[in-house]
Design a protein around this motif. Structure first.
Motif, short mmCIF file in Angstrom:
data_model
loop_
_atom_site.label_atom_id
_atom_site.label_comp_id
_atom_site.label_asym_id
_atom_site.label_seq_id
_atom_site.Cartn_x
_atom_site.Cartn_y
_atom_site.Cartn_z
N UNK A 43 14.15 29.38 -27.57
CA UNK A 43 15.58 29.65 -27.43
C UNK A 43 15.95 31.07 -27.83
N UNK A 44 15.34 31.58 -28.88
CA UNK A 44 15.70 32.88 -29.41
C UNK A 44 15.10 34.02 -28.60
N UNK A 45 13.81 33.90 -28.29
CA UNK A 45 13.13 34.98 -27.58
C UNK A 45 13.29 34.94 -26.08
N UNK A 46 13.67 33.78 -25.53
CA UNK A 46 13.84 33.69 -24.08
C UNK A 46 12.54 33.63 -23.31
N UNK A 96 21.31 47.85 -18.64
CA UNK A 96 20.88 46.63 -19.33
C UNK A 96 19.36 46.50 -19.24
N UNK A 97 18.80 45.75 -20.19
CA UNK A 97 17.34 45.52 -20.15
C UNK A 97 17.03 44.16 -20.77
N UNK A 98 15.91 43.59 -20.33
CA UNK A 98 15.39 42.32 -20.87
C UNK A 98 13.94 42.56 -21.23
N UNK A 99 13.51 42.18 -22.45
CA UNK A 99 12.17 42.53 -22.91
C UNK A 99 11.05 41.58 -22.48
N UNK A 100 11.39 40.46 -21.86
CA UNK A 100 10.42 39.39 -21.62
C UNK A 100 9.63 39.62 -20.33
N UNK A 101 8.34 39.32 -20.39
CA UNK A 101 7.49 39.36 -19.21
C UNK A 101 8.11 38.49 -18.11
N UNK A 102 8.36 39.05 -16.92
CA UNK A 102 8.99 38.26 -15.86
C UNK A 102 8.27 36.96 -15.53
N UNK A 103 6.97 36.88 -15.82
CA UNK A 103 6.21 35.67 -15.50
C UNK A 103 6.59 34.50 -16.38
N UNK A 104 7.24 34.77 -17.53
CA UNK A 104 7.57 33.66 -18.43
C UNK A 104 9.01 33.78 -18.95
N UNK A 105 9.87 34.33 -18.14
CA UNK A 105 11.27 34.42 -18.53
C UNK A 105 11.92 33.03 -18.52
N UNK A 106 12.75 32.80 -19.50
CA UNK A 106 13.44 31.51 -19.60
C UNK A 106 14.57 31.42 -18.60
N UNK A 107 14.72 30.22 -18.04
CA UNK A 107 15.87 29.95 -17.18
C UNK A 107 17.04 29.37 -17.99
N UNK A 108 16.82 29.18 -19.28
CA UNK A 108 17.84 28.60 -20.14
C UNK A 108 18.50 29.63 -21.05
N UNK A 109 17.71 30.55 -21.60
CA UNK A 109 18.20 31.52 -22.59
C UNK A 109 17.79 32.92 -22.15
N UNK A 110 18.75 33.75 -21.87
CA UNK A 110 18.48 35.09 -21.33
C UNK A 110 18.92 36.15 -22.35
N UNK A 111 17.98 36.72 -23.10
CA UNK A 111 18.34 37.82 -24.01
C UNK A 111 18.42 39.13 -23.24
N UNK A 112 19.32 40.00 -23.65
CA UNK A 112 19.39 41.31 -23.00
C UNK A 112 20.01 42.31 -23.97
N UNK A 113 19.81 43.57 -23.66
CA UNK A 113 20.30 44.66 -24.50
C UNK A 113 20.97 45.73 -23.66
N UNK A 114 21.71 46.59 -24.34
CA UNK A 114 22.21 47.80 -23.72
C UNK A 114 21.62 48.98 -24.48
#
Length: 360
Positions: A152-155, A284-302
């Motif tokens: 949930x936290x890391x997405x 915007x950016x998301x740090x997670x490898x696209x191969x294992x990105x969560x469809x439930x929890x989407x972390x992002x930064x500016x």
């Protein structure tokens, strides 16, 4: 009254139709003249509610007949301890995959009861990718292999079932259960707290294969003994009755949406829209490898972290709330569980585009 789009990771948003039905039935359920909150859990009326919830859950997830479905207090955290108590079965070792904070919490609890072997860990990459399956190291003498399907936290989310090399497979599905079809037969045990994707906080579901029941550690509390709970219909003690009822309403709602295949298609569409808004922007950016990105929890930064408070304040003013990232990682996080309507994701994407245009 104006409803907001609530992106909280848990307790999370519930379907409006579920809340409306609960409101309408609050004072008088089914002509009984009382609220479900006031019913004896042994009454015919309440037993019917509980049995219907189990039947709906079994139907949605296609649970095989040789599995017990338990509705238990204590949330998923209670199961961190209950699992080794029930599944060690004379062994002393367990295998855990560490893909984030919830994995780490399960590992810490399991260490109180067993020698925990870390089969794989993503700690070195700050939990932004799942270790390649070829690099996992399992012990054939372990009682089971445990992993968390969605952090949930890391997405980070598993999009396939890992090979357990014959070990009984245990999975914490707290934040993606019922978001897609699952082959239950591949698992010895699945567990999930309700407050992310199934209902309110205070109740957990455990789906456990019958052949692993009955060899609990001698000091196991009765309420954590799966066999005793199964024999008593999850009512060894007074269960969290209203939470169970609300969970049942969510299951009814899921059936009305077309079941898990239909909800998976919706969840995929929502996630694709949000990730596209992030990936197609230099802001915007998301740090997670696209191969294992969560469809439930989407972390992002500016990029400019000085704008984070402004983003959150303006989002709240626009009716988009609880977008703060977890305190351990910062940034932002949008939890888009089953109950988050596509219109909520569309509103967030539009807000993000407007915010970038104004501040980028």
């Amino acid at each position: 009254m104006a409803r907001v789009y609530n992106f909280s990771a848990g307790p999370s948003t519930l379907p409006t139709a579920v809340l409306e039905k609960a409101r309408d039935e609050l004072l008088d359920w089914g002509g009984t003249g009382m609220s479900v909150m006031e019913m004896s859990h042994r009454s015919k009326a309440y037993v019917g509610i509980a049995e219907q919830a189990e039947a709906d859950f079994r139907a949605l997830l296609a649970v095989p007949a040789d599995y017990k479905v338990l509705f238990l207090p204590g949330g998923a955290t209670g199961q961190f301890a209950a699992i080794p108590m029930n599944l060690l079965r004379g062994k002393t070792k367990t295998c855990y995959v560490n893909t984030g904070i919830w994995s780490e919490k399960a590992i810490a609890e399991a260490k109180l009861y067993s020698e925990v072997l870390i089969a794989a860990s993503s700690k070195d990459n700050q939990h932004t990718a799942i270790p390649a399956r070829a690099d996992w190291k399992l012990d054939a003498e372990a009682a089971y292999l445990h992993y968390t399907s969605n952090e949930t936290i890391g997405g980070v989310e598993f999009h396939s079932v890992p090979d357990s090399e014959g070990l009984p497979l245990v999975c914490d599905m707290s934040s993606d259960i019922l978001s897609r079809p699952v082959d239950v037969a591949q698992y010895a045990l699945i567990y999930a707290g309700a407050q992310k994707n199934m209902g309110p906080a205070g109740i957990a579901i455990v789906v456990v294969r019958e052949d692993v029941l009955g060899q609990t550690l001698p000091f196991t509390p009765s309420i954590f003994d799966y066999k005793k709970q199964a024999e008593n219909g999850s009512m060894l003690n007074t269960p969290p009755t209203y939470n169970w009822y609300l969970l049942g309403l969510v299951l009814e709602w899921l059936k009305e949406q077309g079941g898990l295949a239909a909800i998976e298609a919706l969840n995929t569409r929502k996630a694709d829209k949000l990730y596209a808004a992030i990936d197609n922007s230099p802001f915007y950016s998301n740090p997670v490898d696209p191969a294992c990105r969560s469809r439930m929890n989407v972390p992002f930064r500016i990029a400019n972290t000085d704008l984070e408070k402004t983003f959150l304040a303006e989002a709240k003013a626009a009716g988009l709330v609880n977008l703060e990232g977890h305190r351990s990682v910062g940034g932002f996080r949008a939890s888009i569980y089953n109950a988050m309507p596509e219109a909520g994701v569309d509103a967030l994407v539009d807000f993000m585009a407007g915010f970038e245009k104004q501040h980028g």
